[in-house]
Enzyme design. Structure first.
Site, PDB file in Angstrom:
ATOM      1  N   HIS A   1      66.396  -3.167  87.289  1.00 50.07           N
ATOM      2  CA  HIS A   1      65.132  -3.454  87.996  1.00 50.07           C
ATOM      3  C   HIS A   1      64.558  -4.844  87.749  1.00 50.07           C
ATOM      4  O   HIS A   1      63.886  -5.388  88.607  1.00 50.07           O
ATOM      5  CB  HIS A   1      64.035  -2.443  87.657  1.00 50.07           C
ATOM      6  CG  HIS A   1      64.406  -1.015  87.830  1.00 50.07           C
ATOM      7  ND1 HIS A   1      65.029  -0.537  88.963  1.00 50.07           N
ATOM      8  CD2 HIS A   1      64.242   0.058  87.012  1.00 50.07           C
ATOM      9  CE1 HIS A   1      65.221   0.765  88.838  1.00 50.07           C
ATOM     10  NE2 HIS A   1      64.765   1.153  87.667  1.00 50.07           N
TER      11      HIS A   1
ATOM     12  N   ASP B   1      72.058  -0.098  82.321  1.00 45.34           N
ATOM     13  CA  ASP B   1      72.277   0.511  81.009  1.00 45.34           C
ATOM     14  C   ASP B   1      72.574   2.010  81.086  1.00 45.34           C
ATOM     15  O   ASP B   1      73.432   2.511  80.359  1.00 45.34           O
ATOM     16  CB  ASP B   1      71.098   0.231  80.071  1.00 45.34           C
ATOM     17  CG  ASP B   1      69.749   0.506  80.702  1.00 45.34           C
ATOM     18  OD1 ASP B   1      69.699   1.025  81.835  1.00 45.34           O
ATOM     19  OD2 ASP B   1      68.729   0.184  80.069  1.00 45.34           O
TER      20      ASP B   1
END
Length: 464
Positions: free
Chosen positions: A61, A220
């Site tokens: 993001h 991640d």
């Protein structure tokens, strides 16, 4: 994390911190990530001549904007920055949430890169026109290592302008932010998640790494799913700064309510996800308030019964992402003169876990299967309290991967796949380690989750 190309055994690890941040304004200079990476790699200097490949699993993001000289135009807004809440709301007024979900699998919230672009357009007029490249944090590190401006579907699916169902950018969505910009010229080229981005350039201080293959990198959680080799039916729960609950599905989920993010994974599948803003930081806060060590806090929490003798915490301490309440604060009810330190510790852990499990109930309504393992990862996975209370709340055993730091472990899998020319899924299977059971249910605490859902829903309705 350095792993053996042949066996997947962990050879060495190095760790360096990033500057601390706290919402609503959560920003970092991208140079800080590069400094941390190169410093950590320097600790592995003796191994560098033998490193065949490397990849980066990093936060999704975040918004990195570079000028024509590859300098950051401003500090990068991170995933947990909530300043763009107003812009996220405006984006959903300009394009229906159903359309956002159809095209991207998700609905804009403050976390999404598209919302951060809109914030930049509003608060820094003219800055977007100066951009030469727009990328995510791990894309930036891959670019610094290899000089290749590329990305893949897993990470890209967190931007809010990538279509995980067609694996393509959706520039018309970014045109809602600014219709004068050629957005496609600013975004990385999309390549397969197992494909090399390039090789390490000749970098001062990293000369021995020159020529090593650089994987394209991924988000991640996508990387952690590789590291754990999650299969359909398994539920991954990450307890770190943020909390996530996710699993692998063969087809994507599009949720127009915005509760579920219908991301792509890094192995040609999908990874629908629930993300909460408040996770291990909540229990860290209560541990500090109680003045105890981590082990002492776990002992306190496990000394209180399920339901913490009526004490309930809705842990929206820094605002919340799921539900989308960026200005919310934490709420606690049930305090009595008989409330103990043990109850407060238990309520904190239950609040964090119930916030995630409540999202898991919504995932199931969309056909998500949870009949496999519950696998916990992240810093909180080491906590005996989190492990045991999760087992009690779900009525199921809790497992961990024997290879810790699963996001780094997955990045190594991605690097090995790029070196050996196989897919990420094949590499994850080749290096797979059986899960280790760390907790069995001791008492039935499923009623605690039901009570939390009722309390949180009532609060959410008041705050909307």
């Amino acid at each position: 994390m350095l792993r053996s190309l042949e066996s997947g055994d962990v050879i060495a690890q190095a760790r360096k911190p990033h500057p601390p941040t706290t919402p609503p304004c959560s920003e970092q200079d991208p140079q800080a990530w590069w400094d941390a990476l190169t410093s950590a790699l320097d600790e592995l200097k003796a191994w560098q001549p033998r490193i065949a490949g490397l990849a980066v699993g990093g936060q999704g993001h975040g918004l990195v904007m570079l000028d024509k000289d590859d300098r950051a135009l401003r500090p990068a807004k991170l995933w947990n920055d909530t300043e763009s809440a107003t812009q996220a709301h405006e984006l959903c007024r300009k394009v229906d949430p159903e359309e956002w979900a159809r095209l991207t699998g998700s609905v804009p919230g403050p976390a999404m890169t598209i919302s951060k672009l809109a914030w930049t357009e509003h608060h820094c007029p003219g800055l977007l026109e100066k951009c030469h490249r727009i990328m995510l944090p791990f894309d930036y590190l891959v670019y610094r290592l290899s000089g290749s401006f590329v990305c893949e579907r897993g990470g890209a699916s967190g931007t809010g302008y990538f279509n995980p169902f067609t694996n393509s950018w959706e520039p018309e969505l970014a045109a809602v932010v600014n219709n004068r910009i050629d957005w496609l010229s600013l975004w990385p080229a999309i390549i397969p998640s197992h494909q090399p981005a390039g090789v390490v350039k000749l970098i001062p201080g990293l000369e021995d790494l020159a020529g090593a293959v650089v994987g394209v990198g991924t988000g991640d959680n996508m990387s952690a799913a590789l590291g754990m080799n999650l299969k359909s039916g398994d539920t991954g729960i990450s307890i770190g700064t943020s909390g996530t609950l996710y699993g692998i599905t063969p087809t994507g989920i599009a949720d127009s309510t915005g509760i579920i993010n219908g991301y792509a994974d890094a192995a040609d599948r999908f990874i629908p996800m629930i993300t909460t803003l408040n996770s291990a930081k909540v229990t860290d806060t209560f541990r500090t308030l109680l003045g105890v060590t981590t082990d002492e806090f776990d002992a306190l929490a496990l000394s209180s019964p399920a339901g913490a003798n009526g004490l309930q915490l809705v842990p929206w301490l820094d605002g919340e992402r799921t539900p989308n309440l960026p200005d919310a604060t934490g709420h606690m009810r049930g305090l009595r003169t008989t409330t103990t330190r043990e109850d407060m510790a238990r309520a904190a852990v239950e609040g964090v876990l119930c916030g995630l499990l409540a999202g898991g109930l919504i995932l199931k309504q969309h056909g998500f299967s949870d009949d496999g393992h519950i696998v916990v990862t992240g810093g909180g996975a080491k906590s005996s309290a989190y492990r045991q209370i999760l087992a009690d709340l779900t009525g199921k055993p809790v497992w961990v991967s024997p290879v810790e730091e699963t996001a780094a472990a997955g990045a190594a899998i991605q690097a090995a796949a790029a070196v050996l020319g196989c897919t990420n899924a094949e590499m994850a299977e080749r290096w797979c380690r059986p899960f280790v059971k760390v907790a069995d249910p001791r008492e039935d605490a499923r009623h605690v989750l039901n009570a939390y859902v009722n309390y949180a829903n009532a609060l959410s309705g008041e705050l909307q």
